[in-house]
Motif scaffolding. Structure first.
Motif, short mmCIF file in Angstrom:
data_model
loop_
_atom_site.label_atom_id
_atom_site.label_comp_id
_atom_site.label_asym_id
_atom_site.label_seq_id
_atom_site.Cartn_x
_atom_site.Cartn_y
_atom_site.Cartn_z
N ARG A 108 0.84 -1.19 0.00
CA ARG A 108 0.00 0.00 0.00
C ARG A 108 0.88 1.24 0.00
O ARG A 108 2.08 1.17 0.27
CB ARG A 108 -0.94 -0.01 1.21
N LEU A 109 0.26 2.38 -0.29
CA LEU A 109 0.93 3.68 -0.22
C LEU A 109 0.25 4.49 0.87
O LEU A 109 -0.97 4.49 0.98
CB LEU A 109 0.81 4.42 -1.56
N LEU A 110 1.06 5.19 1.66
CA LEU A 110 0.55 5.98 2.77
C LEU A 110 1.01 7.42 2.67
O LEU A 110 2.06 7.70 2.09
CB LEU A 110 1.07 5.41 4.10
N ASP A 111 0.26 8.33 3.27
CA ASP A 111 0.76 9.69 3.44
C ASP A 111 1.51 9.74 4.77
O ASP A 111 1.61 8.73 5.47
CB ASP A 111 -0.37 10.72 3.36
N ASN A 152 -2.31 7.48 6.40
CA ASN A 152 -3.53 7.21 5.64
C ASN A 152 -3.19 6.56 4.31
O ASN A 152 -2.32 7.04 3.58
CB ASN A 152 -4.30 8.51 5.38
N GLU A 153 -3.90 5.48 3.98
CA GLU A 153 -3.70 4.81 2.70
C GLU A 153 -4.36 5.63 1.60
O GLU A 153 -5.51 6.04 1.72
CB GLU A 153 -4.31 3.41 2.77
N LYS A 154 -3.62 5.88 0.51
CA LYS A 154 -4.20 6.65 -0.59
C LYS A 154 -3.44 6.42 -1.89
O LYS A 154 -2.34 5.87 -1.88
CB LYS A 154 -4.28 8.13 -0.24
N THR A 155 -4.04 6.88 -2.99
CA THR A 155 -3.42 6.76 -4.31
C THR A 155 -3.38 8.09 -5.07
O THR A 155 -3.03 8.12 -6.23
CB THR A 155 -4.14 5.70 -5.17
N VAL A 156 -3.77 9.17 -4.41
CA VAL A 156 -3.65 10.51 -4.99
C VAL A 156 -2.90 11.38 -3.98
O VAL A 156 -3.32 11.51 -2.83
CB VAL A 156 -5.03 11.12 -5.31
N PHE A 157 -1.78 11.95 -4.45
CA PHE A 157 -0.93 12.78 -3.60
C PHE A 157 -0.78 14.14 -4.23
O PHE A 157 -0.92 14.30 -5.45
CB PHE A 157 0.46 12.13 -3.44
N GLU A 164 1.60 17.39 -5.32
CA GLU A 164 2.98 17.56 -5.75
C GLU A 164 3.86 17.94 -4.55
O GLU A 164 3.50 18.81 -3.75
CB GLU A 164 3.07 18.64 -6.83
N GLY A 165 4.98 17.26 -4.40
CA GLY A 165 5.90 17.51 -3.30
C GLY A 165 5.58 16.75 -2.02
O GLY A 165 6.40 16.69 -1.11
N GLU A 166 4.39 16.18 -1.94
CA GLU A 166 3.99 15.42 -0.75
C GLU A 166 4.80 14.11 -0.70
O GLU A 166 5.05 13.48 -1.72
CB GLU A 166 2.50 15.10 -0.82
N ASN A 167 5.18 13.71 0.48
CA ASN A 167 5.95 12.47 0.63
C ASN A 167 5.02 11.26 0.49
O ASN A 167 3.90 11.26 0.99
CB ASN A 167 6.66 12.44 1.98
N VAL A 168 5.50 10.24 -0.19
CA VAL A 168 4.79 8.98 -0.37
C VAL A 168 5.54 7.94 0.45
O VAL A 168 6.75 7.80 0.31
CB VAL A 168 4.75 8.57 -1.86
N ILE A 169 4.82 7.22 1.28
CA ILE A 169 5.45 6.16 2.08
C ILE A 169 5.01 4.82 1.52
O ILE A 169 3.81 4.51 1.44
CB ILE A 169 5.07 6.28 3.56
N PHE A 170 5.98 4.03 1.09
CA PHE A 170 5.73 2.70 0.56
C PHE A 170 5.60 1.75 1.75
O PHE A 170 6.44 1.77 2.65
CB PHE A 170 6.88 2.24 -0.33
N SER A 171 4.58 0.92 1.75
CA SER A 171 4.33 0.04 2.88
C SER A 171 4.02 -1.36 2.39
O SER A 171 3.25 -1.55 1.44
CB SER A 171 3.15 0.57 3.70
N PHE A 172 4.62 -2.35 3.04
CA PHE A 172 4.33 -3.75 2.76
C PHE A 172 4.06 -4.42 4.09
O PHE A 172 4.84 -4.31 5.03
CB PHE A 172 5.50 -4.43 2.05
N VAL A 173 2.90 -5.11 4.18
CA VAL A 173 2.46 -5.70 5.43
C VAL A 173 2.22 -7.20 5.24
O VAL A 173 1.64 -7.61 4.24
CB VAL A 173 1.14 -5.03 5.91
#
Length: 179
Positions: A35-38, A42-47, A49-58
């Motif tokens: 999943r992708l988190l802010d 929060n899990e999301k797929t729209v960020f 510009e410039g916002e950090n994307v956190i890659f998550s694997f559970v």
């Protein structure tokens, strides 16, 4: 003749049972999720510009016993990021980490009814602790730049070894947008 039919039927049922038991033995009561988190988790797929994307694997262990994660077979594409549909085609932006398992030896415990997670931000933030494995804090992150507007994709295919059982290959893919 009638005994032969009953014997054939009984043998057929036994064979089916044996094959289904073998299949069950290789299935694990764990769930894998990418999943992708802010930055707030929060899990999301729209960020933005410039916002950090956190890659998550559970890995979720739904049993009442501890399980042990001993690795995956395709680490090269884990959290690899591509910018899609550019004038140059799809661009490989690399991965947000240098080493995911730095000084990793043995298996990592997944607690009973618990989770094991790896979380890696696209942009390094020294004020936040992320889930890297066996690495000194901050020494494992790649040099990355803020994501610009566009479409992105991260994907990988791998099997996993848990409790000395090798799973079948599983494919994970997330497409997301930076606006």
């Amino acid at each position: 003749m009638r005994n032969l039919t009953k014997t054939s039927l009984l043998c057929g049922v036994m064979m089916l049972t044996a094959f289904s038991c073998e299949k069950d033995k290789n299935e694990l009561p764990v769930e894998f999720k990418m999943r992708l988190l802010d930055t707030l988790g929060n899990e999301k797929t729209v960020f933005n510009e410039g916002e950090n994307v956190i890659f998550s694997f559970v890995i979720n262990n739904s049993t009442s016993e501890d399980m042990y994660f001993a690795g995956m077979n395709n680490i090269d594409d884990f959290f690899r990021l591509y910018k899609l549909n550019t004038s140059e085609g799809d661009i490989d932006l690399g991965k947000p980490y240098k080493h995911i398992f730095c000084e990793y030896i043995g298996a990592l415990r997944i607690p009973a009814n618990g989770i094991f997670k790896i979380e890696i931000p696209w942009l390094w933030n020294e004020n936040q602790i992320y889930g890297y494995i066996g690495c000194p804090h901050g020494s494992y992150h790649s040099v990355t730049s803020p994501l610009t507007k566009g479409y992105y994709r991260t994907a990988f295919t791998s099997s996993f070894k848990i409790n000395n059982v090798q799973t079948e290959e599983k494919h994970f893919e997330i497409k997301f947008t930076v606006k």
